[in-house]
Design a protein around this motif. Sequence first.
Motif, PDB file in Angstrom:
ATOM      1  N   ASN A  49      48.938  27.240   9.494  1.00 17.78           N
ATOM      2  CA  ASN A  49      50.387  27.439   9.646  1.00 17.78           C
ATOM      3  C   ASN A  49      51.240  26.414  10.343  1.00 17.78           C
ATOM      4  O   ASN A  49      51.689  26.596  11.190  1.00 17.78           O
ATOM      5  N   GLY A  50      50.824  25.055   9.945  1.00 21.35           N
ATOM      6  CA  GLY A  50      51.009  23.995  10.692  1.00 21.35           C
ATOM      7  C   GLY A  50      50.491  23.565  12.184  1.00 21.35           C
ATOM      8  O   GLY A  50      51.200  22.569  12.897  1.00 21.35           O
ATOM      9  N   ARG A  51      49.835  24.290  12.345  1.00 20.98           N
ATOM     10  CA  ARG A  51      49.029  24.030  13.886  1.00 20.98           C
ATOM     11  C   ARG A  51      47.441  23.869  13.763  1.00 20.98           C
ATOM     12  O   ARG A  51      46.814  24.350  12.921  1.00 20.98           O
ATOM     13  N   THR A  52      47.028  23.098  14.626  1.00 27.36           N
ATOM     14  CA  THR A  52      45.623  22.744  14.732  1.00 27.36           C
ATOM     15  C   THR A  52      44.919  23.483  15.798  1.00 27.36           C
ATOM     16  O   THR A  52      45.582  23.944  16.837  1.00 27.36           O
ATOM     17  N   TYR A  53      43.660  24.083  15.075  1.00 23.79           N
ATOM     18  CA  TYR A  53      42.972  25.109  15.910  1.00 23.79           C
ATOM     19  C   TYR A  53      41.783  24.306  16.353  1.00 23.79           C
ATOM     20  O   TYR A  53      41.075  23.388  15.597  1.00 23.79           O
ATOM     21  N   LEU A  54      41.251  24.635  17.602  1.00 21.84           N
ATOM     22  CA  LEU A  54      40.129  24.029  18.309  1.00 21.84           C
ATOM     23  C   LEU A  54      39.308  25.019  19.110  1.00 21.84           C
ATOM     24  O   LEU A  54      39.842  25.965  19.479  1.00 21.84           O
ATOM     25  N   PRO A  55      37.927  24.978  19.170  1.00 16.19           N
ATOM     26  CA  PRO A  55      37.338  26.025  19.791  1.00 16.19           C
ATOM     27  C   PRO A  55      37.654  25.946  21.395  1.00 16.19           C
ATOM     28  O   PRO A  55      38.034  24.969  21.745  1.00 16.19           O
ATOM     29  N   LEU A  56      37.521  27.007  21.973  1.00 20.82           N
ATOM     30  CA  LEU A  56      38.020  27.394  23.218  1.00 20.82           C
ATOM     31  C   LEU A  56      37.453  26.388  24.268  1.00 20.82           C
ATOM     32  O   LEU A  56      38.004  25.450  25.124  1.00 20.82           O
ATOM     33  N   ARG A  57      36.212  25.968  24.310  1.00 20.43           N
ATOM     34  CA  ARG A  57      35.331  25.016  25.225  1.00 20.43           C
ATOM     35  C   ARG A  57      35.638  23.713  25.081  1.00 20.43           C
ATOM     36  O   ARG A  57      36.153  23.181  26.102  1.00 20.43           O
ATOM     37  N   PHE A  58      35.793  23.320  23.738  1.00 24.01           N
ATOM     38  CA  PHE A  58      36.315  22.014  23.633  1.00 24.01           C
ATOM     39  C   PHE A  58      37.820  21.633  23.742  1.00 24.01           C
ATOM     40  O   PHE A  58      38.057  20.475  24.166  1.00 24.01           O
ATOM     41  N   CYS A  59      38.627  22.745  23.814  1.00 29.29           N
ATOM     42  CA  CYS A  59      39.875  22.534  24.012  1.00 29.29           C
ATOM     43  C   CYS A  59      40.007  22.124  25.298  1.00 29.29           C
ATOM     44  O   CYS A  59      40.827  21.238  25.834  1.00 29.29           O
ATOM     45  N   GLY A  60      39.420  22.859  26.346  1.00 27.52           N
ATOM     46  CA  GLY A  60      39.321  22.590  27.940  1.00 27.52           C
ATOM     47  C   GLY A  60      38.592  21.348  28.143  1.00 27.52           C
ATOM     48  O   GLY A  60      39.176  20.568  29.054  1.00 27.52           O
ATOM     49  N   ASN A  61      37.664  21.049  27.625  1.00 31.08           N
ATOM     50  CA  ASN A  61      36.899  19.635  27.956  1.00 31.08           C
ATOM     51  C   ASN A  61      37.642  18.331  27.536  1.00 31.08           C
ATOM     52  O   ASN A  61      37.609  17.451  28.078  1.00 31.08           O
ATOM     53  N   ALA A  62      38.454  18.557  26.442  1.00 31.49           N
ATOM     54  CA  ALA A  62      39.459  17.620  25.935  1.00 31.49           C
ATOM     55  C   ALA A  62      40.094  16.994  27.024  1.00 31.49           C
ATOM     56  O   ALA A  62      40.842  15.883  27.081  1.00 31.49           O
ATOM     57  N   ILE A  63      40.654  17.885  28.215  1.00 33.24           N
ATOM     58  CA  ILE A  63      41.502  17.475  29.108  1.00 33.24           C
ATOM     59  C   ILE A  63      40.899  17.581  30.591  1.00 33.24           C
ATOM     60  O   ILE A  63      41.476  17.618  31.757  1.00 33.24           O
ATOM     61  N   GLY A  64      39.579  17.420  30.521  1.00 33.75           N
ATOM     62  CA  GLY A  64      38.734  17.310  31.855  1.00 33.75           C
ATOM     63  C   GLY A  64      38.534  18.606  32.526  1.00 33.75           C
ATOM     64  O   GLY A  64      38.064  18.457  33.694  1.00 33.75           O
ATOM     65  N   ILE A  65      38.260  19.639  31.767  1.00 34.09           N
ATOM     66  CA  ILE A  65      38.236  20.971  32.308  1.00 34.09           C
ATOM     67  C   ILE A  65      36.453  21.148  32.093  1.00 34.09           C
ATOM     68  O   ILE A  65      36.259  21.282  30.961  1.00 34.09           O
ATOM     69  N   ASP A  66      35.832  21.426  33.299  1.00 38.83           N
ATOM     70  CA  ASP A  66      34.483  21.594  32.848  1.00 38.83           C
ATOM     71  C   ASP A  66      34.075  23.143  32.511  1.00 38.83           C
ATOM     72  O   ASP A  66      34.942  24.129  32.616  1.00 38.83           O
ATOM     73  N   ASP A  67      33.055  23.440  32.036  1.00 37.79           N
ATOM     74  CA  ASP A  67      32.662  24.595  31.562  1.00 37.79           C
ATOM     75  C   ASP A  67      32.850  25.884  32.427  1.00 37.79           C
ATOM     76  O   ASP A  67      33.069  26.851  32.154  1.00 37.79           O
ATOM     77  N   ALA A  68      32.630  25.505  33.761  1.00 33.17           N
ATOM     78  CA  ALA A  68      32.683  26.510  34.723  1.00 33.17           C
ATOM     79  C   ALA A  68      33.857  27.006  34.939  1.00 33.17           C
ATOM     80  O   ALA A  68      34.161  27.945  35.494  1.00 33.17           O
ATOM     81  N   ASN A  69      35.082  26.476  34.620  1.00 34.42           N
ATOM     82  CA  ASN A  69      36.398  26.677  34.900  1.00 34.42           C
ATOM     83  C   ASN A  69      36.959  27.312  33.384  1.00 34.42           C
ATOM     84  O   ASN A  69      38.178  27.214  33.041  1.00 34.42           O
ATOM     85  N   ILE A  70      36.341  27.611  32.392  1.00 32.60           N
ATOM     86  CA  ILE A  70      36.578  28.198  30.953  1.00 32.60           C
ATOM     87  C   ILE A  70      36.000  29.347  30.974  1.00 32.60           C
ATOM     88  O   ILE A  70      34.821  29.498  30.943  1.00 32.60           O
ATOM     89  N   TYR A  71      36.733  30.542  30.999  1.00 33.24           N
ATOM     90  CA  TYR A  71      36.239  31.855  30.698  1.00 33.24           C
ATOM     91  C   TYR A  71      36.823  32.603  29.594  1.00 33.24           C
ATOM     92  O   TYR A  71      38.036  32.501  28.977  1.00 33.24           O
ATOM     93  N   TRP A  72      35.840  33.464  29.017  1.00 29.53           N
ATOM     94  CA  TRP A  72      36.267  34.312  27.990  1.00 29.53           C
ATOM     95  C   TRP A  72      35.749  35.712  28.189  1.00 29.53           C
ATOM     96  O   TRP A  72      34.860  36.065  28.671  1.00 29.53           O
ATOM     97  N   ASP A  73      36.641  36.626  28.284  1.00 28.55           N
ATOM     98  CA  ASP A  73      36.587  37.864  28.322  1.00 28.55           C
ATOM     99  C   ASP A  73      36.624  38.662  27.056  1.00 28.55           C
ATOM    100  O   ASP A  73      37.525  38.968  26.537  1.00 28.55           O
ATOM    101  N   SER A  74      35.256  39.299  26.757  1.00 29.71           N
ATOM    102  CA  SER A  74      35.154  39.703  25.429  1.00 29.71           C
ATOM    103  C   SER A  74      35.645  41.055  25.413  1.00 29.71           C
ATOM    104  O   SER A  74      36.347  41.692  24.358  1.00 29.71           O
ATOM    105  N   ALA A  75      36.012  41.896  26.589  1.00 28.86           N
ATOM    106  CA  ALA A  75      36.840  43.225  26.527  1.00 28.86           C
ATOM    107  C   ALA A  75      38.137  43.127  26.382  1.00 28.86           C
ATOM    108  O   ALA A  75      38.501  43.973  25.615  1.00 28.86           O
ATOM    109  N   THR A  76      38.830  42.184  27.012  1.00 30.52           N
ATOM    110  CA  THR A  76      40.120  42.162  26.881  1.00 30.52           C
ATOM    111  C   THR A  76      40.285  40.920  25.960  1.00 30.52           C
ATOM    112  O   THR A  76      41.889  40.884  25.457  1.00 30.52           O
TER     113      THR A  76
END
Length: 749
Positions: free
Chosen positions: A652-679
């Motif tokens: 739909n005209g947008r590029t999709y990227l996995p959550l973790r690598f989306c954050g890593n791409a701008i210097g966010i380490d894994d400890a500051n990337i969260y996924w809540d499966s319940a919500t």
Amino acid sequence: MRKARNSKLALLLVLTMLATLFVAIPTASAATTYSAATTATFDPSTSGAATQNLGYAQISIDPLLASTSEALIEVRDSGGNKLEITAVNDYQNLTDGWSGGNISLARVNEYTYKITISPGAGNAGLEFKYALQLQVNAKGCASGDVTLKISKLSGQLSSGEVVVGKATGATVTAETLSVDTITESGGSVTIRLTENVGDGLEQGDRSVKLVLPNGFTWDNESCEVITGNIECDVQHDGNNARYLYLIVDDLSETHSRSIIDITADIVVDETKANYGDVNVSISGDSSVTPSSLTVARYSETGVEVTVENKTTVVAGKVKQEIGDIVISENAPESLVNGKTITITLPANAKWAELPDVDEERVGVDQANVRIIGTDGRTIRYTVNDTSDGETKGGVLRFKNATVNLAVNASGELKVDISGTAGADKKGLVVADIKAPLASGNISKPEVKIGIQNQAAGDIVLVENQAGALAANKDLIILLPSGCEFSEAPTVSVIKGDLEIDERNVDADEGVLTIPITGESTTASEIQISGIKYDVDRTVEEGNVKVKVQGDAVNEVNDMDKIEDEFTDADADVGDFGIDLNNDADADYTFDASGADAGMFPAIETALEVVNAICITPAPGQTKGSAVFTLGQASYTLNGSTVSMPVAPYAKNGRTYLPLRFCGNAIGIDDANIYWDSATKKATLKKDSTIVQVVLGSQALYVNGVQVATMDVAPEAKDGYTMLPIRPVLEAFGAKVTYDAATQAISIEY
């Protein structure tokens, strides 16, 4: 403060079933929300409103950190008025897996509780849920929404609000602000219409009808909405100017409690008018009491009001002496026995010591001065000795009065003289107001959004008179939200003999505390140098406005100072510390709106200075870069190749990227990337910026607030959470570009 587990489970079930009804107000804290399961509807005019149970409010923090969080809790009606909290009716910790830790609710005053959450390390990372129900005194509150307000003190409990009640019912009261004497030349009157709650005034062009007696007509009419969210107009009948109509336009389905002032001239026809009280008949579509109101007294006599010995007073100080107010009769019997003289201070002043009154050929009852209203600004004298039989008019001289001034007062101190005795003077200048502090020359270097440790200009604070800053008190320098001190600046006295405790100057986030240990005998200057700011991405562009506060400069809000000045329990004292006997000391008391908060609790800032200008970083200023290619399961990060389990794709005209690598791409380490499966919520945190999205939702949240609606939503693919890369990364200030020829996505941050 916890109750039985069975109550907790029952309440959790109710809150879960009603989740779709929640009105969540996101706050500026990490993943903190406030919501309501139910709201209580009630009539504030009934006696039961004095102990009204509100709906349940829920505090949710996800994820919970180990550090302690604190906030203040208040309840306000739709007009912004605080409601007394009479009890905490119920409270429940609904957090699954909670072990140990501590949650407490402590009363601060009759309007405020403090909640403290100390989870400890054992509860960190949990999805915290806590529900409470308050009981308030809502009798007479404004109709409309009743809101629980949370004000951040520290930690994850940040500021927010949630609707927990709704008030109904309405009536209107009419009163004349001052009943003045008018002569054959006419005069002006002001009639105030006050709703006890909202919706009392009916919409339409005949909301209220005001009819003058024969011999009097209306002219130059106008209306002003003092408070409330309605619009009004007023006009007299062109065929019979004795008739005046209030026109009301309600701007919303239900409006908050309103107060309207109708001001108009009364024109006198001497051939028809009778001397005495001018009574207006009140009717119309609205229910208004009383049905008849005295708005003026028609007489041939009058008085003149002047001021003598005008003084200079200092803002923020108590017991400041003002000039003498002189009321002189134009002719004998102008001041009639039993009539009143009202002296009203402006909103930035309250009476401290009442005037002594020198009397010549006329007198007032000094032993029974009345305090009018609940704000300590208005006093009323009654004439008890007329100039009957005198050949010359009488004189009343009100002298030696003192006032307490708000710290932000400036310009001229003006009083209004009114009352039924005919003394009428608006804006009588009795003193010039001097600010306690001024600012010296301050440079304004540019600081950039999202960058730390940036130099700002030195701040120079100049006392306008010796002793402007009180000893053994603190001077507070408060930065705007989003700015913090990178380190403690240097504070020194560069002129005069003011004493400060340089060793205990404290910089805590955006607050600099300067202890004042000795008052000056000559006006002094303080310099704050070596100032460096951490500026997060929430700061607006433009001037960085720094507020100067604290009890060293704001004497009228310093409870210790107030108790020192007003301490004689035997004195005849009214609300606000007005000394009815003019004793040297008096027992200072507050009405409910000022309890334990000083004389002007809502006014704290003595001076505002600008020592920096916030700008957006210039293009090309980056810290790192990443390049992705559609369909390729590897990318380059700051020049290095990194493998991924899945490749980016376009949809739909947008590029999709996995959550973790989306954050890593701008210097966010894994400890500051969260996924809540319940919500199904993804959270990325970098510095003070938190970005959240929900699987299948187009809402984009920054620091708990929805800032945009994306044109596509995050989705799940091959077991991975895939995010639309551009809106998510641009929320962190990153630059995202796409090369159609190479299908490469470049990111700079």
